[in-house]
Design an enzyme around this catalytic site. Structure first.
Site, PDB file in Angstrom:
ATOM      1  N   ASN A 101      22.570   4.148  46.081  1.00 15.09           N
ATOM      2  CA  ASN A 101      23.477   4.075  45.502  1.00 15.09           C
ATOM      3  C   ASN A 101      24.912   4.166  46.021  1.00 15.09           C
ATOM      4  OD1 ASN A 101      21.461   4.126  43.651  1.00 15.09           O
ATOM      5  ND2 ASN A 101      21.340   6.289  43.445  1.00 15.09           N
ATOM      6  N   ASP A 104      27.345   5.472  43.812  1.00 17.66           N
ATOM      7  CA  ASP A 104      28.063   6.338  42.906  1.00 17.66           C
ATOM      8  C   ASP A 104      28.540   7.610  43.361  1.00 17.66           C
ATOM      9  OD1 ASP A 104      25.695   7.838  43.128  1.00 17.66           O
ATOM     10  OD2 ASP A 104      24.703   6.951  41.399  1.00 17.66           O
ATOM     11  N   HIS A 117      24.313   1.196  51.118  1.00 15.88           N
ATOM     12  CA  HIS A 117      25.144   0.070  50.369  1.00 15.88           C
ATOM     13  C   HIS A 117      26.574   0.541  50.021  1.00 15.88           C
ATOM     14  CE1 HIS A 117      20.772  -1.374  48.821  1.00 15.88           C
ATOM     15  NE2 HIS A 117      21.170  -1.947  50.181  1.00 15.88           N
ATOM     16  N   CYS A 132      43.948  -7.499  54.453  1.00 18.04           N
ATOM     17  CA  CYS A 132      44.653  -6.658  55.188  1.00 18.04           C
ATOM     18  C   CYS A 132      43.584  -5.301  55.645  1.00 18.04           C
ATOM     19  CB  CYS A 132      46.063  -6.093  55.059  1.00 18.04           C
ATOM     20  SG  CYS A 132      46.143  -5.023  53.615  1.00 18.04           S
ATOM     21  N   GLY A 163      13.416   7.047  42.619  1.00 21.05           N
ATOM     22  CA  GLY A 163      14.098   6.009  41.788  1.00 21.05           C
ATOM     23  C   GLY A 163      14.393   4.943  42.398  1.00 21.05           C
ATOM     24  N   THR A 164      13.528   4.344  43.217  1.00 25.19           N
ATOM     25  CA  THR A 164      13.869   2.965  43.739  1.00 25.19           C
ATOM     26  C   THR A 164      12.736   2.154  43.290  1.00 25.19           C
ATOM     27  OG1 THR A 164      14.353   1.866  45.699  1.00 25.19           O
ATOM     28  CG2 THR A 164      13.106   3.731  46.153  1.00 25.19           C
ATOM     29  N   SER A 165      13.282   0.737  43.032  1.00 25.96           N
ATOM     30  CA  SER A 165      11.805  -0.024  42.878  1.00 25.96           C
ATOM     31  C   SER A 165      11.452  -0.378  44.062  1.00 25.96           C
ATOM     32  CB  SER A 165      12.729  -1.516  42.263  1.00 25.96           C
ATOM     33  OG  SER A 165      13.775  -1.979  42.767  1.00 25.96           O
ATOM     34  N   PRO A 176       8.977   7.118  37.452  1.00 29.12           N
ATOM     35  CA  PRO A 176       8.111   6.932  36.119  1.00 29.12           C
ATOM     36  C   PRO A 176       7.344   5.759  36.093  1.00 29.12           C
ATOM     37  CG  PRO A 176      10.424   6.654  35.635  1.00 29.12           C
ATOM     38  CD  PRO A 176      10.488   6.665  36.960  1.00 29.12           C
ATOM     39  N   ALA A 228      13.086  11.742  37.627  1.00 28.38           N
ATOM     40  CA  ALA A 228      13.335  12.352  38.553  1.00 28.38           C
ATOM     41  C   ALA A 228      14.148  13.562  38.218  1.00 28.38           C
ATOM     42  CB  ALA A 228      14.453  11.691  39.331  1.00 28.38           C
TER      43      ALA A 228
HETATM   44  P1  NAD Z   1      16.304  -0.847  40.929  1.00 24.62           P
HETATM   45  O1  NAD Z   1      17.451  -0.802  39.823  1.00 24.62           O
HETATM   46  O2  NAD Z   1      15.832  -1.771  41.409  1.00 24.62           O
HETATM   47  O3  NAD Z   1      15.335   0.389  40.435  1.00 24.62           O
HETATM   48  C1  NAD Z   1      15.340   1.417  39.723  1.00 24.62           C
HETATM   49  C2  NAD Z   1      14.340   2.300  39.910  1.00 24.62           C
HETATM   50  O4  NAD Z   1      14.149   3.537  39.289  1.00 24.62           O
HETATM   51  C3  NAD Z   1      12.900   1.698  39.158  1.00 24.62           C
HETATM   52  O5  NAD Z   1      11.772   1.712  39.997  1.00 24.62           O
HETATM   53  C4  NAD Z   1      12.619   2.577  38.016  1.00 24.62           C
HETATM   54  O6  NAD Z   1      11.465   2.673  37.429  1.00 24.62           O
HETATM   55  C5  NAD Z   1      13.309   4.080  38.418  1.00 24.62           C
HETATM   56  N1  NAD Z   1      13.586   4.628  37.435  1.00 24.62           N
HETATM   57  C6  NAD Z   1      14.100   4.753  36.130  1.00 24.62           C
HETATM   58  N2  NAD Z   1      14.268   5.728  35.469  1.00 24.62           N
HETATM   59  C7  NAD Z   1      14.220   6.608  36.390  1.00 24.62           C
HETATM   60  C8  NAD Z   1      14.414   8.022  36.305  1.00 24.62           C
HETATM   61  N3  NAD Z   1      14.650   8.654  35.228  1.00 24.62           N
HETATM   62  N4  NAD Z   1      13.802   8.800  37.281  1.00 24.62           N
HETATM   63  C9  NAD Z   1      13.358   8.302  38.484  1.00 24.62           C
HETATM   64  N5  NAD Z   1      13.237   7.031  38.539  1.00 24.62           N
HETATM   65  C10 NAD Z   1      13.680   6.052  37.647  1.00 24.62           C
HETATM   66  O7  NAD Z   1      17.113   0.334  41.990  1.00 24.62           O
HETATM   67  P2  NAD Z   1      17.272  -0.022  43.481  1.00 24.62           P
HETATM   68  O8  NAD Z   1      15.526   0.231  44.133  1.00 24.62           O
HETATM   69  O9  NAD Z   1      17.984   1.507  43.927  1.00 24.62           O
HETATM   70  O10 NAD Z   1      17.839  -1.105  43.695  1.00 24.62           O
HETATM   71  C11 NAD Z   1      18.983  -1.742  43.361  1.00 24.62           C
HETATM   72  C12 NAD Z   1      20.248  -1.749  44.004  1.00 24.62           C
HETATM   73  O11 NAD Z   1      21.233  -1.598  43.344  1.00 24.62           O
HETATM   74  C13 NAD Z   1      20.350  -0.503  45.023  1.00 24.62           C
HETATM   75  O12 NAD Z   1      20.534  -1.267  46.203  1.00 24.62           O
HETATM   76  C14 NAD Z   1      21.726  -0.255  44.617  1.00 24.62           C
HETATM   77  O13 NAD Z   1      22.803  -0.420  45.565  1.00 24.62           O
HETATM   78  C15 NAD Z   1      22.165  -0.823  43.183  1.00 24.62           C
HETATM   79  N6  NAD Z   1      22.573   0.178  42.211  1.00 24.62           N
HETATM   80  C16 NAD Z   1      23.319   1.403  42.382  1.00 24.62           C
HETATM   81  C17 NAD Z   1      23.527   2.074  41.394  1.00 24.62           C
HETATM   82  C18 NAD Z   1      23.830   3.368  41.653  1.00 24.62           C
HETATM   83  O14 NAD Z   1      24.763   3.328  42.412  1.00 24.62           O
HETATM   84  N7  NAD Z   1      23.897   4.230  40.602  1.00 24.62           N
HETATM   85  C19 NAD Z   1      23.066   1.744  39.904  1.00 24.62           C
HETATM   86  C20 NAD Z   1      22.432   0.553  39.822  1.00 24.62           C
HETATM   87  C21 NAD Z   1      22.188  -0.273  41.056  1.00 24.62           C
END
Ligand code: NAD
Length: 250
Positions: free
Chosen positions: A103, A105, A120, A131, A188-190, A215, A232
């Site tokens: 993330n 954020d 990332h 610059c 919370g990562t796909s 989930p 989460a």
């Molecule tokens: P992703 O968007 O590919 O997947 C999100 C995952 O979170 C899914 O598997 C989903 O089932 C799960 N999820 C949804 N709600 C949830 C909850 N309440 N608790 C736990 N899990 C939950 O995300 P990723 O795998 O992080 O890859 C996407 C890329 O996008 C990352 O590399 C990141 O850099 C970027 N991204 C970052 C942010 C952020 O900074 N918050 C937001 C969106 C995307």
């Protein structure tokens, strides 16, 4: 679920070197939409059109307008949720050593976590493409897009766009931590964006216990030793509470 959380807590409380890998899902309960999955940003926009470095170079104003400006509005308002706070509690308990986050954020640091690898990059910083001067995103004026540096260069968020490389120091350190940890929490990562998705594979192959919190099932679920299927915020709060209870008893 309660029994699974208790089992996971027993594993974590007995470990001294736990690493977490987090993704967009951990920040969903802070109001930040993920990329993939239900309610994901990709349902609305085409990633290759807006989140690829080639798209940014071709039309920075358009990418700022459609993607980055709205991300700024959402991230400006977001605050750490119970899951970010639970990871800080695990760090304070001496269990969790480092968070590798995909993330951008900054919510782990806002929750108090000290050792966070921003795999990332960080949205909190904007960088001039000419610059390389840096600016705080919070202080940026967006009257005209794209925002520009005093030198005339275009500003871009200090994040890794699709098509760009992970900063080598972040990648190397994450690989070493994954290979050396005795448990990895994957929250919370796909588990589809490489090379981040490979970190739990390295951990597993090096003998660590892998615990997933999501989930939905992911490509990692079959490899994980435990899958805590839930949001989460709730799962991580219960887990931190249980770990703290066990540590007090020992
Ligand atoms: P992703 O968007 O590919 O997947 C999100 C995952 O979170 C899914 O598997 C989903 O089932 C799960 N999820 C949804 N709600 C949830 C909850 N309440 N608790 C736990 N899990 C939950 O995300 P990723 O795998 O992080 O890859 C996407 C890329 O996008 C990352 O590399 C990141 O850099 C970027 N991204 C970052 C942010 C952020 O900074 N918050 C937001 C969106 C995307």
């Amino acid at each position: 679920m309660e029994e699974l959380i208790h089992q996971a807590a027993e594993i974590l409380a007995a470990k001294k070197n736990v690493v977490a890998l987090t993704g967009a899902g951990i920040s969903v309960e802070s109001g930040i939409p993920p990329f993939r999955g239900k309610g994901g940003l990709w349902e609305k926009i085409d990633p290759m059109k807006y989140a690829h470095i080639d798209a940014f170079i071709k039309d920075p104003a358009e990418v700022w307008d459609v993607l980055i400006k709205s991300m700024k509005e959402v991230l400006d308002r977001a605050r750490p949720n119970a899951a970010h706070k639970a990871l800080f509690r695990l760090e304070r308990a001496g269990i969790l050593k480092t968070i590798i986050t995909q993330n951008v954020d900054g919510l782990h640091q806002a929750a108090g976590s000290k050792d966070v690898i921003e795999f990332h990059g960080s949205f909190a910083v904007q960088r001039c493409m000419d610059c390389h001067a840096t600016f705080e995103t919070g202080s940026l004026k967006l009257d005209s897009l794209p925002p520009m540096c005093q030198c005339g260069g275009i500003l871009r968020p200090d994040v890794v766009f699709f098509g760009e490389l992970i900063p080598p120091n972040h990648l190397k350190r994450s690989q070493l931590l994954a290979a050396g940890c005795d448990a990895m929490l994957v929250i919370g990562t796909s588990a589809t964006v490489e090379p981040a998705a490979y970190m739990p594979v390295i951990a597993k192959r090096s003998g660590a216990v892998v615990i997933e919190v999501n989930p939905e099932p992911t490509p990692l679920t079959r490899l994980a030793d435990m899958a805590l299927m839930g949001k989460a915020g709730k799962v991580m709060s219960l887990l931190a509470e249980e770990v703290e209870k066990l540590i007090r008893q020992w």
